[in-house]
Design a protein around this motif. Structure first.
Motif, PDB file in Angstrom:
ATOM      1  N   ARG A 124      -7.853 -10.529  -7.474  1.00  0.00           N
ATOM      2  CA  ARG A 124      -7.320 -10.591  -6.104  1.00  0.00           C
ATOM      3  C   ARG A 124      -5.801 -10.443  -6.108  1.00  0.00           C
ATOM      4  NH1 ARG A 124      -5.681 -14.789  -2.622  1.00  0.00           N
ATOM      5  NH2 ARG A 124      -6.017 -14.304  -0.421  1.00  0.00           N
ATOM      6  N   PHE A 125      -5.162 -10.979  -7.119  1.00  0.00           N
ATOM      7  CA  PHE A 125      -3.712 -10.878  -7.241  1.00  0.00           C
ATOM      8  C   PHE A 125      -3.272  -9.453  -7.604  1.00  0.00           C
ATOM      9  CE2 PHE A 125      -0.094 -11.035 -10.263  1.00  0.00           C
ATOM     10  CZ  PHE A 125       0.902 -11.448  -9.390  1.00  0.00           C
ATOM     11  N   LEU A 126      -4.007  -8.790  -8.487  1.00  0.00           N
ATOM     12  CA  LEU A 126      -3.592  -7.494  -9.016  1.00  0.00           C
ATOM     13  C   LEU A 126      -4.062  -6.301  -8.167  1.00  0.00           C
ATOM     14  CD1 LEU A 126      -4.306  -8.032 -12.824  1.00  0.00           C
ATOM     15  CD2 LEU A 126      -2.061  -7.900 -11.742  1.00  0.00           C
ATOM     16  N   GLU A 127      -5.121  -6.472  -7.400  1.00  0.00           N
ATOM     17  CA  GLU A 127      -5.729  -5.336  -6.700  1.00  0.00           C
ATOM     18  C   GLU A 127      -4.741  -4.532  -5.849  1.00  0.00           C
ATOM     19  OE1 GLU A 127      -9.718  -4.281  -4.080  1.00  0.00           O
ATOM     20  OE2 GLU A 127      -9.038  -6.358  -4.272  1.00  0.00           O
ATOM     21  N   PRO A 128      -3.905  -5.143  -5.004  1.00  0.00           N
ATOM     22  CA  PRO A 128      -2.957  -4.342  -4.205  1.00  0.00           C
ATOM     23  C   PRO A 128      -1.980  -3.549  -5.070  1.00  0.00           C
ATOM     24  CG  PRO A 128      -3.136  -6.560  -3.327  1.00  0.00           C
ATOM     25  CD  PRO A 128      -3.817  -6.570  -4.651  1.00  0.00           C
ATOM     26  N   LEU A 129      -1.653  -4.053  -6.227  1.00  0.00           N
ATOM     27  CA  LEU A 129      -0.727  -3.350  -7.113  1.00  0.00           C
ATOM     28  C   LEU A 129      -1.383  -2.103  -7.697  1.00  0.00           C
ATOM     29  CD1 LEU A 129       0.747  -6.471  -8.955  1.00  0.00           C
ATOM     30  CD2 LEU A 129       1.783  -5.173  -7.088  1.00  0.00           C
ATOM     31  N   PHE A 130      -2.669  -2.203  -8.024  1.00  0.00           N
ATOM     32  CA  PHE A 130      -3.389  -1.041  -8.530  1.00  0.00           C
ATOM     33  C   PHE A 130      -3.554   0.023  -7.445  1.00  0.00           C
ATOM     34  CE2 PHE A 130      -4.595  -3.710 -12.081  1.00  0.00           C
ATOM     35  CZ  PHE A 130      -4.759  -2.807 -13.124  1.00  0.00           C
TER      36      PHE A 130
END
Length: 218
Positions: A124-130
């Motif tokens: 959930r933390f990394l998804e927007p960055l990907f």
């Protein structure tokens, strides 16, 4: 002529910390507002009035966290300095000498930390960055070092784990413009080498010329 020291380069904000504080801001804001409302109506409700001071503490702490979430991202960046690479966070600043840096490359963050292997909260933390990079890859700048400037356990206390390469000593720097950061690190490191080793070469050449002149006079 001696090479002049370069001025500090551009500050590249660390996207991991921008994402972290973005996640904290709204919960902190809602908690502060909710606690304030409860504190305001507490005198009318005996059950709430007993914890009125505690509610006020929550309002102050949550408000401070919300303000920190607005200010802190500007303090989280990587910047080239004349003699070292600076990694800055709100609570810790790490300087990496260019002599310690072995190479600077672009790597796919997803290969170092596969998305599907992360825990639910981490995904959930990394998804927007990907999703920011439409290529399907999350490209970051990998600064490979000969050895860490401080014990790794100490560094992990202050920096997020995702900033460390899992397979070799190195830092993974996630910024918006990774190409510009990579070029700037190379430019500053080349200028540092020129100042350090170029001066020694010029001194050695001058000494050779003096010795040569002395031999000719004989």
């Amino acid at each position: 002529m001696p090479v002049k020291k370069l001025r500090p380069g551009k500050r590249f904000r660390l996207r991991l910390y921008e994402r972290l504080f973005a996640m904290l801001r709204w919960p902190a804001f809602l908690l502060a507002v909710s606690a304030y409302v409860l504190w305001w109506i507490a005198p009318d409700y005996p059950i709430l009035s007993t914890g009125r001071d505690f509610l006020l503490i929550i309002v102050v702490l949550s408000g401070a966290l919300w303000v920190a979430g607005l200010i802190a991202p500007a303090l989280c960046y990587v910047q080239c300095r004349a003699d070292y690479l600076l990694i800055s966070t709100p609570v810790y600043r790490l300087s990496i000498s260019y002599s310690r840096i072995g190479s600077v490359t672009a790597v796919n963050f997803g290969q170092k930390y596969p998305f599907h292997r992360q825990k639910w909260s981490q995904r959930r933390f990394l998804e927007p960055l990907f999703l920011e990079q439409k290529t399907g890859q999350l490209t970051v700048v990998a600064v490979w070092v000969k050895q860490y400037p401080l014990p790794l356990r100490w560094l992990r206390l202050w920096l997020t784990d995702y900033m460390f390469a899992p397979d070799a000593p190195g830092f993974l720097l996630m910024v918006s413009d990774w190409m510009a950061l990579s070029r700037q690190i190379d430019d500053y490191r080349d200028a540092w080498r020129e100042r350090r080793y170029g001066k020694k070469m010029r001194e050695a050449s001058a000494a050779i010329r003096i010795l040569t002149k002395g031999d000719k006079r004989r």
